[in-house]
Enzyme design. Structure first.
Site, PDB file in Angstrom:
ATOM      1  N   SER A 142      23.103  67.713  37.696  1.00  0.00           N
ATOM      2  CA  SER A 142      22.432  68.189  38.901  1.00  0.00           C
ATOM      3  C   SER A 142      21.970  66.971  39.682  1.00  0.00           C
ATOM      4  O   SER A 142      21.815  65.881  39.107  1.00  0.00           O
ATOM      5  CB  SER A 142      21.220  69.058  38.515  1.00  0.00           C
ATOM      6  OG  SER A 142      20.375  69.279  39.626  1.00  0.00           O
ATOM      7  N   TYR A 155      13.531  69.917  33.068  1.00  0.00           N
ATOM      8  CA  TYR A 155      14.815  70.089  33.754  1.00  0.00           C
ATOM      9  C   TYR A 155      15.373  68.747  34.195  1.00  0.00           C
ATOM     10  O   TYR A 155      16.531  68.411  33.917  1.00  0.00           O
ATOM     11  CB  TYR A 155      14.645  71.020  34.962  1.00  0.00           C
ATOM     12  CG  TYR A 155      15.946  71.321  35.678  1.00  0.00           C
ATOM     13  CD1 TYR A 155      16.841  72.245  35.151  1.00  0.00           C
ATOM     14  CD2 TYR A 155      16.273  70.695  36.879  1.00  0.00           C
ATOM     15  CE1 TYR A 155      18.035  72.535  35.793  1.00  0.00           C
ATOM     16  CE2 TYR A 155      17.466  70.975  37.526  1.00  0.00           C
ATOM     17  CZ  TYR A 155      18.339  71.895  36.986  1.00  0.00           C
ATOM     18  OH  TYR A 155      19.524  72.173  37.629  1.00  0.00           O
TER      19      TYR A 155
END
Length: 257
Positions: A142, A155
């Site tokens: 990401s 995350y």
């Protein structure tokens, strides 16, 4: 001669692929000619994928559980007869809150799905790919693996880890003609983005539409990206067109980072 994007005769495993980015990647690989096996945690979504795409094998798997992950891999390889392509797509949003109030359980589960499952599947795939004369692994990270974000520590940490894992594996596996790359999507339109926006709104008290506008403002194009954009990059990287690509991180984010 134009490099081929055909995957005819190749065998692919895509983790967490019964919806979202993973599903579109699996469908794209199958359309290019690959035999594809996927997993998902939601039984209803697994059943729906089987019905819609009978040629794509699908089974339930909790990727936070290493034993369950190994079980899925073994069953998928048995059906495929080997493996040439691995797409490590698994990832959950995890908790959206300050680190000081976060539980260790929430931290551990996020890293188990987002990072450890990538390691487990790559570790299992590598010797089989070596026996087959080579292969391609793509880890889906990401843009959160390139920056820091408040209230998203597990995350972001996991997505940074995904990049480091891929770069290390590329060095280890390159001599065996196994290529390893990373794709870093930006804000991908879909249910998951809506959940993240809802979480941010709940934490900050800011209206959802304002949160969305803030996210999109990071892109010079003022837009997010679509699952098809990620799938197209994955297809390139695992095909002959990307045969000299390894150890690289490719950002697909409409110029947001």
């Amino acid at each position: 001669m134009t490099p081929s994007l055909s995957l005819s005769g190749r065998r692919a495993i895509v983790s967490a692929a019964t919806s979202g980015i993973g599903r579109v990647i699996a469908e794209t690989l199958a359309e290019a000619g690959a035999q594809v096996e996927v997993c998902g945690v939601d039984q209803l979504k697994v059943a729906e994928l089987r019905q819609r795409h009978p040629a794509i094998g699908a089974m339930c798997c909790d990727l936070a559980d290493a034993n369950d992950t190994e079980r899925f891999f073994a069953a998928a390889v048995e059906r495929l007869g080997g493996i040439d392509i691995l797409i490590n797509n698994a990832g959950i949003a995890g908790p959206i809150e300050p680190a000081e109030s976060m539980t260790l359980e929430a931290w551990n589960r996020t890293l188990a799905v987002n990072l450890t499952s990538h390691f487990v599947l790559a570790r299992l795939a590598a010797p089989l790919m070596r026996q087959a004369g080579g292969g391609a692994i793509v880890n889906i990270s990401s843009t959160a693996g390139l920056v820091g974000n408040a209230r998203r520590s597990p995350y972001n940490a996991s997505k940074w880890g995904v990049i480091g894992l891929a770069k290390s594996l590329a060095k280890e596996l390159g001599p065996s003609k196994i290529r390893v790359n990373v794709i870093c999507p930006g804000w991908v339109e879909g249910d998951r983005l809506e959940r993240v926006i809802a979480g941010e709104a709940a934490q900050t008290g800011v209206d959802r539409e304002e949160i969305r506008a803030r996210f999109m403002a990071n892109s010079s194009m003022g837009i997010g990206v679509l699952p098809n954009d990620i799938a197209a990059m994955a297809l390139f990287l695992v095909s002959d067109a990307g045969e000299r690509m390894s150890g690289h991180t490719f950002t697909v984010d409409a110029d947001a980072v």
